[in-house]
Design a protein around this motif. Structure first.
Motif, PDB file in Angstrom:
ATOM      1  N   ARG A 165       0.787  -1.237   0.000  1.00 24.86           N
ATOM      2  CA  ARG A 165       0.000   0.000   0.000  1.00 24.86           C
ATOM      3  C   ARG A 165       0.813   1.278   0.000  1.00 24.86           C
ATOM      4  N   HIS A 175      -1.800  -4.422   2.987  1.00 30.08           N
ATOM      5  CA  HIS A 175      -3.195  -4.461   3.419  1.00 30.08           C
ATOM      6  C   HIS A 175      -3.558  -5.920   3.682  1.00 30.08           C
ATOM      7  N   ASP A 179     -11.883  -5.726   1.490  1.00 32.19           N
ATOM      8  CA  ASP A 179     -12.753  -4.561   1.654  1.00 32.19           C
ATOM      9  C   ASP A 179     -14.011  -4.704   0.814  1.00 32.19           C
ATOM     10  N   HIS A 255     -16.749   1.574   3.834  1.00 30.89           N
ATOM     11  CA  HIS A 255     -16.533   0.164   3.491  1.00 30.89           C
ATOM     12  C   HIS A 255     -16.335  -0.622   4.777  1.00 30.89           C
ATOM     13  N   ASP A 257     -13.894  -3.533   6.287  1.00 32.45           N
ATOM     14  CA  ASP A 257     -12.623  -4.217   6.076  1.00 32.45           C
ATOM     15  C   ASP A 257     -12.676  -5.469   6.941  1.00 32.45           C
ATOM     16  N   ARG A 259     -10.967  -8.939   8.183  1.00 29.70           N
ATOM     17  CA  ARG A 259      -9.691  -9.644   8.316  1.00 29.70           C
ATOM     18  C   ARG A 259      -9.907 -10.980   8.989  1.00 29.70           C
TER      19      ARG A 259
HETATM   20 ZN    ZN Z   1      -9.149  -2.158   4.099  1.00 30.92          ZN
END
Ligand code: ZN
Length: 279
Positions: A165, A175, A179, A255, A257, A259
């Motif tokens: 990124r 990242h 997303d 958004h 995100d 994980r």
């Molecule tokens: Zn993200």
């Protein structure tokens, strides 16, 4: 957010990887399923009472012989699995790990204090990082990780796992999330069942954040939420409403995100879901 990677191509290459994997799993006293690829989650079974080591480290094995481990973004080309059954018989296998290719993603228009953290925010950031690390460092015997996962929101995929990124023009760490861009307050749903281990309305980088424990060191984390509608200790089903999409923290637009971790190893959520999210 501007650069959109070739997601269907990525999904196709992963499907091929799964097939290659299934073909090598025979004639072994262990079943494995999952993706032998960087960022992959590998699930398996051994006879109850068997110990399992991954690269020399013993991992959790459930009473039914179930286990899971993860491969990091930059996992090396091979991983060694060793099993020791209750009679002391040992078996060692070397698994080849396929590389992923990672794009460079440029994100502009981020709040500057979330790209270069000002001195007065450093203590806060350290405290929040500590809370996230503690939540994802725990280990429970839940077996929710065994099922297929689901997309946390309807929307458009706007960022993928592993991208290198450049934030507001500054090179930063990769990242690790997947997303999904959607309007503010779009419902966010639990990608898998589990127990809420962190629920906070407004962290500096993450904004509203929820961490769900799926067991055996597997966690989902959801960021940038406008609303957090669960509390620590809540048990959620897969698909349960847990919050709303937002643009809080280090985000250039609304958004969620998502994980997935195996404790501190970061996994690729795209490998755990079918296809693309509904629009
Ligand atoms: Zn993200």
């Amino acid at each position: 957010m501007k650069h959109l990677p070739s997601i269907p191509g990525k999904i196709l290459s992963m499907a091929l990887m799964l097939l290659a994997f299934a073909a090598t799993g025979s004639a072994w006293s262990m079943d494995l399923e999952g993706s032998l690829i960087q960022g992959g989650m590998v699930r398996g079974h051994v006879a109850p009472g068997t110990r399992v080591e991954v690269d020399g480290k013993e991992i959790m094995v459930g009473p039914g012989g179930e286990f899971v481990f993860g491969l990091g973004r930059d996992a090396p080309v091979s991983t060694i699995i060793r099993t020791i059954d209750p009679e002391g018989n040992e078996e060692t296998r070397k698994l080849s790990i396929a590389p992923q290719t990672y794009d460079i993603e440029r994100v502009d228009g981020l709040p500057p204090r979330t790209v270069t953290i000002p001195p007065e925010e450093k203590a806060r950031r350290a405290r929040e990082r500590g809370m996230v690390g503690k939540a994802r460092g725990s280990m429970s015997g839940r077996l929710d990780w065994q099922g297929m996962f689901a997309w946390p929101a309807k929307g458009r995929v706007s960022g993928v796992y592993g991208s290198q990124r450049v934030l507001n023009g500054k090179p930063r760490t990769p990242h690790y999330g997947l997303d999904v861009a959607a309007p503010v307050n779009t419902p966010v749903r639990a990608p898998q069942a589990g127990r809420i281990v962190l629920a906070q309305p407004d962290f500096l980088l993450e904004g509203g954040i929820i961490i769900i424990d799926h067991g055996f060191g597997i966690f989902s984390t959801l960021f940038h939420l406008q609303s957090v509608d669960v509390a620590v200790g809540d048990l959620v089903d897969k698909g349960a409403h847990i919050g709303g999409v937002g643009a809080k923290g280090r985000a250039s637009g609304p958004h969620v995100d998502w994980r997935v971790n195996w404790n501190n190893v970061r996994l690729d959520p795209l490998l755990l879901v079918d296809g693309l999210p509904d629009q």
